[in-house]
Design a protein around this motif. Structure first.
Motif, PDB file in Angstrom:
ATOM      1  N   GLU A 150       0.812  -1.137  -0.172  1.00  0.00           N
ATOM      2  CA  GLU A 150      -0.105  -0.001  -0.008  1.00  0.00           C
ATOM      3  C   GLU A 150       0.956   1.401   0.028  1.00  0.00           C
ATOM      4  N   TYR A 167      -2.087 -10.794  -9.441  1.00  0.00           N
ATOM      5  CA  TYR A 167      -3.075  -9.994 -10.221  1.00  0.00           C
ATOM      6  C   TYR A 167      -3.980 -10.986 -11.107  1.00  0.00           C
ATOM      7  N   ASP A 185      -7.245  -7.453  -8.812  1.00  0.00           N
ATOM      8  CA  ASP A 185      -6.863  -6.592  -9.845  1.00  0.00           C
ATOM      9  C   ASP A 185      -6.748  -5.330  -9.500  1.00  0.00           C
ATOM     10  N   LYS A 186      -6.666  -5.089  -7.989  1.00  0.00           N
ATOM     11  CA  LYS A 186      -6.183  -3.973  -7.588  1.00  0.00           C
ATOM     12  C   LYS A 186      -4.794  -3.817  -6.910  1.00  0.00           C
ATOM     13  N   PRO A 190      -0.848  -3.566  -6.508  1.00  0.00           N
ATOM     14  CA  PRO A 190       0.022  -2.410  -7.095  1.00  0.00           C
ATOM     15  C   PRO A 190       1.331  -3.442  -7.704  1.00  0.00           C
ATOM     16  N   ASP A 231       4.839  -0.894 -14.002  1.00  0.00           N
ATOM     17  CA  ASP A 231       3.809  -0.315 -14.652  1.00  0.00           C
ATOM     18  C   ASP A 231       4.636   0.544 -15.655  1.00  0.00           C
TER      19      ASP A 231
END
Length: 324
Positions: free
Chosen positions: A230, A256, A262-263, A265, A298
């Motif tokens: 988080e 994932y 799906d959330k 990180p 990402d």
């Protein structure tokens, strides 16, 4: 006189190419921590035999590392250096050795890693009775632990203190044990201690189930990542390639895709020190952007790659992060 002689030198002279990448990665590491992020450091190669503990142990003590992934060899070789340092032999002319020279080293009980020979008798055998005591004690009590947990127990028991041959402050494993920092050791069986454990199983003196497995490492890591990702999230500082990095980085796409979280990180910082160049099918040499397609990083994850010798680069990055 400067209180940060190494850091100041790096900032003054490391301005271009791989040198600049080193500075960028180190500054990114500090920024990640300053913003509340946590960092995983992965150790491949023979970084413990390279005595990385001289800087890495302090990184652990100063909470610059939240979790470690390493090969079974790095797990044990730091402790071997701790208890048998004076028996190591350096072979600076290793490139010139003949097969007969190599055989002579074997007969002396010296196992060569590039220019450094690990003394089998003093290192492996000095530890064997102590680690067997931990394995056997757990089995008799009906308990099971992960490979690094047995080593933590051995270190914290004090059984090895009589053998210390270096300043214990330079042992990263001892620092990690004292902090009880989580360690992931994929493929632990591919190590000397793994081979020794297997031999006891073959002889019927231990049961394989006494040692927790690699799958249990992944389930532990999955739980840890969910609890620690988080906010700023978890960064990934990879020294070398191989399973020490490949195994833990996959926890994100597993959560994932396979757990359908799906959330979850992505890794929020990525740096790899490697001299493996990009080529056909080379994972260790793949540029960080390739990891986007695998659901590990990402698009805007800070990404760094330092194409150089990790035994030179990693201590410099750590020195910068520590403000030395």
């Amino acid at each position: 006189m400067s209180q940060k002689p190494i850091s100041d030198f790096i900032e003054k002279h490391y301005l271009h190419f791989n040198a600049a990448s080193l500075v960028d990665a180190a500054k990114g590491y500090n920024k990640h921590l300053a913003e509340g992020g946590k960092m995983m450091v992965t150790l491949a190669g023979a970084m413990s035999t390279a005595e990385l503990g001289k800087s890495f142990a302090e990184m652990i003590r100063q909470d610059k590392v939240a979790i470690i992934s390493c090969t079974g060899a790095n797990l044990e070789e730091d402790i071997m250096n701790l208890v048998a340092h004076s028996h190591y032999k350096r072979v600076p002319n290793y490139r010139d050795l003949t097969p007969q020279d190599e055989w002579d080293l074997l007969e002396q009980g010296l196992n060569r890693v590039t220019d450094t020979c690990i003394p089998e008798e003093e290192a492996f055998r000095r530890l064997q009775s102590k680690i067997f005591k931990q394995w056997k004690g757990a089995e008799e009590a009906g308990e099971r632990f992960l490979p690094h947990e047995y080593m933590y127990k051995m270190l914290l028991s004090g059984d090895l203190e009589q053998f210390y041959e270096i300043d214990p402050a330079n042992s990263w494993m001892l620092a990690a044990a004292q902090k009880n920092i989580p360690i992931i050791v994929p493929g632990w069986e591919d190590s000397t201690m793994g081979n020794i454990f297997a031999s006891y199983c073959i002889k019927g003196e231990l049961q394989p189930s006494t040692m927790k497995s690699g799958i249990e490492y992944m389930t532990f890591l999955a739980d840890w990542y969910v609890k620690n990702s988080e906010g700023k999230g978890v960064g990934f500082f990879q020294i070398g390639g191989g399973i020490a990095g490949d195994f833990p980085i996959c926890v994100v796409p597993m959560l994932y895709q396979d757990m359908e979280m799906d959330k979850i990180p992505f890794w929020s910082y990525f740096c790899q020190i490697s001299d493996s160049t990009t080529s056909y099918g080379s994972y260790s040499g793949a540029v960080p952007n390739e990891k986007i397609t695998w659901g590990k990083l990402d698009m805007d994850t800070p990404k760094y790659i330092i194409e150089s010798d990790a035994t030179i680069v990693a201590p410099l990055v750590f020195a910068y992060v520590l403000g030395w």
